[in-house]
Design an enzyme around this catalytic site. Structure first.
Site, PDB file in Angstrom:
ATOM      1  N   ARG A 168       6.152  -1.703   2.407  1.00 45.48           N
ATOM      2  CA  ARG A 168       5.839  -0.919   1.206  1.00 45.48           C
ATOM      3  C   ARG A 168       5.083   0.347   1.625  1.00 45.48           C
ATOM      4  NH1 ARG A 168       1.678  -0.416  -2.561  1.00 45.48           N
ATOM      5  NH2 ARG A 168       2.356  -0.255  -4.744  1.00 45.48           N
ATOM      6  N   LYS A 172      -3.752   3.210   3.970  1.00 40.89           N
ATOM      7  CA  LYS A 172      -4.967   2.495   3.582  1.00 40.89           C
ATOM      8  C   LYS A 172      -6.167   2.918   4.417  1.00 40.89           C
ATOM      9  CE  LYS A 172      -2.881  -1.157   0.965  1.00 40.89           C
ATOM     10  NZ  LYS A 172      -2.650  -2.591   0.737  1.00 40.89           N
TER      11      LYS A 172
END
Length: 340
Positions: A313, A278
């Site tokens: 994840r 991210k």
């Protein structure tokens, strides 16, 4: 009042320590947090009984997958436009091959998504999302794929079709807000469902995210969404909670959530952490390209492990699995394997 267990994994564990969520962390102190006062540290033995049960009770397995050890969820985006791997696996044969590769690398769960929810992404129609995901799931089951398959969707019809095709877990990044019928799919199917926090929609969520207290605000949000699901017949033991790193959060918000992750065990649910590649990792770690953010992803993943987060994840499954195995061997011990 909020109770954040101060999670530890040290082998020098006091006899009075409590096991966190039936996992690998323990705690004997708790940070008592109030919105209108300075936090204070209290002994874990001073916890109210209900809070102690929520923090300590072992989490229900996902099917046959026990949650007393860290679990890796491999990401498979069958989209043309996901922020990191869009267009790489949007053809069925490529997606199926990637799924088996992720399983071989050590993924316990496969999370298949047919709609990008990256910042700025626009909505995909139900029909298109179903066409992207259901055939891949069906083909995986036809070829004997034996792992847990999660469908990453905000839409009830997409979720329903995925379950029909062979998925056995739901992952709703909207926390049941985008499509209220999603809760009915969870209740009728009995499939475990992950509820995530997001401020706003992908189109605008990063425009100007604001919170009074990001940690407590998101805890309250998730508690409310879990209560809604329970009111519709979904058992709390069947719900996974995700604070939604990167979904309507600044870098400071993300870091505050990661520092305080252990608070969310108070929801009484397994926790999922989705930080893979991210933007905040790129910002803090000076990695402009998403594909170069694996080391930062691993660093944050290990922070989550140290706070007892059960599900992680990630895109870079092989690398993260290796790091988790080393962390686990150090924290919990290692049984040498025979060379025979």
């Amino acid at each position: 009042m909020y109770y954040r267990p101060i999670a530890r994994t040290d082998s020098a564990r006091p006899e009075t320590a409590l096991t966190l969520a039936g996992g690998w962390c323990w705690f004997d102190e708790v940070e008592l947090i109030r919105r209108d006062a300075e936090p204070e540290i209290i002994p874990a033995t001073h916890l109210p009984e209900e809070e102690m049960i929520r923090l300590c009770e072992p989490r229900k397995p996902l099917g046959t997958l026990a949650l007393d050890a860290p679990r890796i969820m491999g990401i498979l985006n069958v989209t043309p436009d996901s922020f990191s791997d869009g267009g790489q696996f949007d053809v069925e044969d490529a997606a199926v091959a990637r799924a088996f590769a992720l399983r071989e690398m050590g993924a316990d769960i496969l999370d298949i998504g047919g709609e990008s929810t990256r910042p700025g992404a626009t909505e995909v129609s139900e029909d298109e999302e179903i066409a992207r995901t259901a055939p891949v799931i069906s083909e995986l089951r036809a070829r004997g794929f034996d792992g847990l398959i999660s469908i990453d969707t905000r839409k009830a019809l997409v979720a329903d079709q995925a379950l029909e095709a062979g998925a056995n877990m739901l992952n709703d990044v909207s926390g049941l807000e985008f499509d209220p019928a999603m809760v009915e799919v969870a209740e009728i199917s009995g499939a475990p469902i992950c509820l995530m926090h997001a401020q706003g929609l992908p189109e605008d969520m990063q425009d100007d995210p604001r919170y009074g207290d990001v940690l407590l605000d998101i805890y309250d949000y998730l508690e409310d969404r879990i209560a809604l699901a329970e009111a519709h017949g979904v058992e709390r033991a069947n719900i996974i909670a995700d604070p939604g790193i990167g979904f309507g959060k600044t870098v400071a918000h993300n870091l505050a959530l990661i520092r305080g992750l252990s608070l969310f065990h108070g929801l009484g649910c397994p926790l999922l952490l989705g930080v893979s590649r991210k933007r905040f990792i790129g910002t803090v770690g000076h990695a402009e390209e998403a594909s170069a953010r694996m080391p930062g992803t691993l660093a944050v993943t290990l922070t989550g492990l140290a706070q007892g987060v059960q599900i992680h994840r990630v895109h870079d499954v092989a690398e993260i699995v290796q790091g988790v195995r080393l962390w686990d061997a150090i924290a919990r011990g290692y049984a040498e394997e025979s060379d025979a």
